[in-house]
Design an enzyme around this catalytic site. Sequence first.
Site, mmCIF file in Angstrom:
data_model
loop_
_atom_site.group_PDB
_atom_site.id
_atom_site.type_symbol
_atom_site.label_atom_id
_atom_site.label_comp_id
_atom_site.label_asym_id
_atom_site.label_seq_id
_atom_site.Cartn_x
_atom_site.Cartn_y
_atom_site.Cartn_z
ATOM 1 C CB CYS A 1 12.984 6.854 38.358
ATOM 2 S SG CYS A 1 14.453 5.868 38.643
ATOM 3 C CE1 TYR B 1 -3.873 2.359 0.924
ATOM 4 C CE2 TYR B 1 -2.136 3.442 2.191
ATOM 5 C CZ TYR B 1 -3.395 3.460 1.621
ATOM 6 O OH TYR B 1 -4.172 4.575 1.747
ATOM 7 C CE LYS C 1 -27.682 6.653 22.208
ATOM 8 N NZ LYS C 1 -26.501 7.416 22.563
HETATM 9 S S1 IVH Z 1 -29.978 7.308 15.054
HETATM 10 C C1 IVH Z 1 -33.048 10.494 14.761
HETATM 11 N N1 IVH Z 1 -28.302 5.301 15.423
HETATM 12 O O1 IVH Z 1 -26.878 8.727 19.622
HETATM 13 C C2 IVH Z 1 -32.062 9.391 14.923
HETATM 14 N N2 IVH Z 1 -27.933 7.315 16.573
HETATM 15 O O2 IVH Z 1 -28.465 9.840 21.744
HETATM 16 C C3 IVH Z 1 -30.832 9.845 15.492
HETATM 17 N N3 IVH Z 1 -25.935 7.297 17.966
HETATM 18 O O3 IVH Z 1 -27.292 11.882 18.177
HETATM 19 C C4 IVH Z 1 -29.720 8.993 15.422
HETATM 20 N N4 IVH Z 1 -25.300 5.247 17.500
HETATM 21 O O4 IVH Z 1 -25.181 10.585 17.592
HETATM 22 C C5 IVH Z 1 -28.624 6.568 15.718
HETATM 23 N N5 IVH Z 1 -26.899 3.454 15.656
HETATM 24 C C6 IVH Z 1 -27.220 4.731 15.952
HETATM 25 C C7 IVH Z 1 -26.436 5.486 16.831
HETATM 26 C C8 IVH Z 1 -26.830 6.784 17.117
HETATM 27 C C9 IVH Z 1 -25.028 6.361 18.177
HETATM 28 C C10 IVH Z 1 -25.937 8.642 18.588
HETATM 29 C C11 IVH Z 1 -26.292 9.754 17.631
HETATM 30 C C12 IVH Z 1 -27.413 10.502 18.287
HETATM 31 C C13 IVH Z 1 -27.298 10.061 19.707
HETATM 32 C C14 IVH Z 1 -28.608 10.179 20.412
#
Ligand code: IVH
Length: 669
Positions: A430, A39, A118
């Site tokens: 140290c 690469y 999340k």
């Molecule tokens: S959906 C209207 N999907 O969590 C829908 N959010 O607490 C909004 N986040 O501001 C987002 N993983 O930054 C979505 N799989 C996921 C997510 C996610 C992290 C964050 C996102 C959002 C915050 C809300």
Amino acid sequence: MARASRDVRQEVERLRREIEHHNYRYYVLDDPLVSDAEYDDLFRRLERLEAEHPELASPDSPTRRVGAKPLEKFETVRHRHPMLSLNNVTTREEMAEFDARIRKFLNLERVEYVGEPKVDGVAVELVYEDGVLVTGSTRGDGVVGENVTPNIRTIRSVPLRLQHGPKPVPELLEVRGEVYLPLDAFRRLNREREEAGQPVFANPRNAAAGSLKQLDPRITASRALALACHGVGEVRGVKLGRHGEALEAFQAWGLRPVPQTRVLDSLDAAGTFFAELERERDALPYEIDGIVVKVNDLGLQRRLGEISRAPRWAVAWKFKPRQATTRIVNILASVGRTGVLTPVAELEPVQVGGVTVRNASLHNMDEVERKDVRVGDTVLLERAGDVIPYVVKVVTERRTGREKRFHMPAACPVCGAKVVRAEGEVAYRCIGLACPAQLKQQLRFFGARGALDVEGLGEKLVDQLVDRGLVRDVADLYRLDADTLVALERMGKKSAANLRAQLERSKQTTLPHLLVALGIRQVGEATAKALAEHFGTLERLMDATEEELQEVRDVGPEVAASIRRFFVEKQNRKVIKKLLDAGVRPAAITRPKGPLAGKKFVLTGTLESMTRPEAQRRIEARGGRVQASVSKETDYVVVGADAGSKLAKAQALGVRTLEEKAFLKLVGE
Ligand code: IVH
């Protein structure tokens, strides 16, 4: 410059496509096709061709990910559609209520969902126009965010241009996702910051946010950020029916969707998904703090709409927080492999997110003082991934008045050598050359190129030598006999003989090499050379005062103090003596020969035609040396305007003096 021929133009285009494809394989699919070396080779070829043919420059070339100039400030960007936040639930009952609400609203028996992790990062929106990345912005207040495009461009999993796949590239694509810092990069970053005495980040989310909001994109580029895409804003030119379809399209366009998504056909399926991810949480290479459950059908999403800045069609089901409070029983200084002392809190054992925690790093003294952490304090802890827990804050309401402040010990708790905090540094170190905590690192350093260059003294061997107690300081290397070496793992007769020959050879070294090998703080190759040229022998250097050390080119008060402290330390003098007794012979390097070879000068007063460093440079360039004070050994005292006691001393000792004119004649260029 010759205009690029068609062949060159095609070659450049081909290389760009190929490199972006490898980026995609590596950063998006996690399935590289070529080695790092191959690469790098392609990358360098492209860089060379672009340098030779500047007219072929293109902002979406992979060589142009990192912008050159830092920004003054971030501009703002208005999102075409507001970026919403999510409502949270924490129990299965609340999750069931969410599902019931949706079904009632839509008047449906069953609704299909998509479950996603999340990801704990920073929400961003990327805008692609005709497949080309034009803007990257943060969520901001949801309506207006910050334009962080130059920083977004440095993220390798972000394509600068979308790929054509089974789905055509949309005219306009607003893709939303999470910029996050994988845990290994987070740990590495904090380790580096800890050693440099900078404040560490409490968790990967803060680290990602801090990295994304750098005005200098080169800093962002050094942070190994990643992007996981989880939604769209406006899309023109392509029809998407379901959320799951969008996730698939991301992949085809070269964007990385959030990993581990799953279609969920019932509330039960959501419960199973939640439980599985919570179990896996600690083993994942990035931090997640729950799952997000979304209605899969985009038409239904639109019908459901939003209420007070959060969609009705999605919810975040959060894991138990990984925070707890406990009491600090004691604070100790732990010595790391580079000699840095880290304050570590001993805790009353406490469960944090299912793990018993007994210790927490307090990182460095600045951090201890900033947070005002004391022995006896009750503190709030947070555990991110399997990372050592982090002290978020002191619960000052629980103070009794009997808490005790912590002070760094003056002597190393491992070897007893002096502990010093260099000017302008946060870290305490140290300085012991025989400190067991640092021995492995010292041995590797000792045998490295630029130092004594002992081939074969690799990491595995060093580990064995130290772990078996065969070597307690660098000088012990010269006591290793053939039988001892042969008894080690992966060490045949021949390699043992080679190593001994290498060690034998290393004894005939030069003074600068030996100085580098000793690992004195702030003494690199250039300073080592200047020191050797100035003092000639190790003995003279070891006995030099700080004032004398400062006569050396590039040696200021801090470096002089560091060198002096190193040689004053008894432990270090002992190891050096052992090295010399073992037969290590650092040859003085020959100073430049010249008409003033061997002559010693003292400068006093102000010269009209040049500065003092310039005068010193001219003397040294002709083989002479500059001393701090006049003695019988001095050959010349150069006398400028307002000369003081040095002139008087020269006259008293009968040392020859030179007025500026005569001096210029001697060193004139
Ligand atoms: S959906 C209207 N999907 O969590 C829908 N959010 O607490 C909004 N986040 O501001 C987002 N993983 O930054 C979505 N799989 C996921 C997510 C996610 C992290 C964050 C996102 C959002 C915050 C809300």
